[in-house]
Design a protein around this motif. Structure first.
Motif, PDB file in Angstrom:
ATOM      1  N   ASP A  34      54.572  19.714  20.231  1.00  0.00           N
ATOM      2  CA  ASP A  34      55.577  20.165  21.189  1.00  0.00           C
ATOM      3  C   ASP A  34      56.260  18.927  21.753  1.00  0.00           C
ATOM      4  O   ASP A  34      55.851  17.793  21.476  1.00  0.00           O
ATOM      5  N   VAL A  35      57.283  19.149  22.549  1.00  0.00           N
ATOM      6  CA  VAL A  35      58.064  18.060  23.127  1.00  0.00           C
ATOM      7  C   VAL A  35      58.057  18.227  24.647  1.00  0.00           C
ATOM      8  O   VAL A  35      58.194  19.337  25.156  1.00  0.00           O
ATOM      9  N   ILE A  36      57.918  17.114  25.348  1.00  0.00           N
ATOM     10  CA  ILE A  36      57.956  17.167  26.805  1.00  0.00           C
ATOM     11  C   ILE A  36      59.383  17.460  27.244  1.00  0.00           C
ATOM     12  O   ILE A  36      60.326  16.766  26.866  1.00  0.00           O
ATOM     13  N   ASN A  51      58.128  24.309  24.645  1.00  0.00           N
ATOM     14  CA  ASN A  51      57.745  25.605  24.078  1.00  0.00           C
ATOM     15  C   ASN A  51      56.473  26.181  24.674  1.00  0.00           C
ATOM     16  O   ASN A  51      55.770  26.953  24.028  1.00  0.00           O
ATOM     17  N   ASP A  52      56.154  25.796  25.906  1.00  0.00           N
ATOM     18  CA  ASP A  52      54.942  26.276  26.568  1.00  0.00           C
ATOM     19  C   ASP A  52      55.290  26.623  28.010  1.00  0.00           C
ATOM     20  O   ASP A  52      55.739  25.750  28.756  1.00  0.00           O
ATOM     21  N   PRO A  53      55.105  27.854  28.428  1.00  0.00           N
ATOM     22  CA  PRO A  53      55.496  28.242  29.789  1.00  0.00           C
ATOM     23  C   PRO A  53      54.590  27.674  30.883  1.00  0.00           C
ATOM     24  O   PRO A  53      54.957  27.658  32.040  1.00  0.00           O
TER      25      PRO A  53
END
Length: 99
Positions: A34-36, A51-53
């Protein structure tokens, strides 16, 4: 014992390590990259992924190495420098569609 590092230095180093655009993977899901999206030291936890809530703490992430900037991007360029004999000038692209 006196140290040369302060919490301000630590915060700056952490902010540089977890800057937006940095590729990471969750330790609980190795291999999923994922990307910050955002790092905000005033928030707890301070790291939001694209991509992470759920916001994350640094200890939950593995920072992935960044490719060297310009390693092959500029070497393979076919552009020529302006002002040198025998070389073609750079081509300028416009976004307006007018020449």
């Amino acid at each position: 014992m006196h140290t040369h590092y302060s919490t301000h230095d630590f915060d700056q180093k952490e902010a540089l390590q977890y800057r937006p655009g940095q590729r990471v993977e969750l330790k609980e899901r190795p291999g999923v990259v994922d990307v910050i999206a955002e790092y905000d030291p005033m928030m707890v936890p301070p790291i939001w992924l694209a991509n992470d809530p759920k916001p994350r703490y640094p200890h939950e992430l593995n920072v992935l190495p960044r490719p060297p900037i310009g390693s092959t991007l500029f070497r393979s360029s076919k552009r020529r420098l302006v002002g040198h004999p025998g070389r073609q000038p750079l081509v300028h692209l416009t976004t307006s569609g007018k020449r």
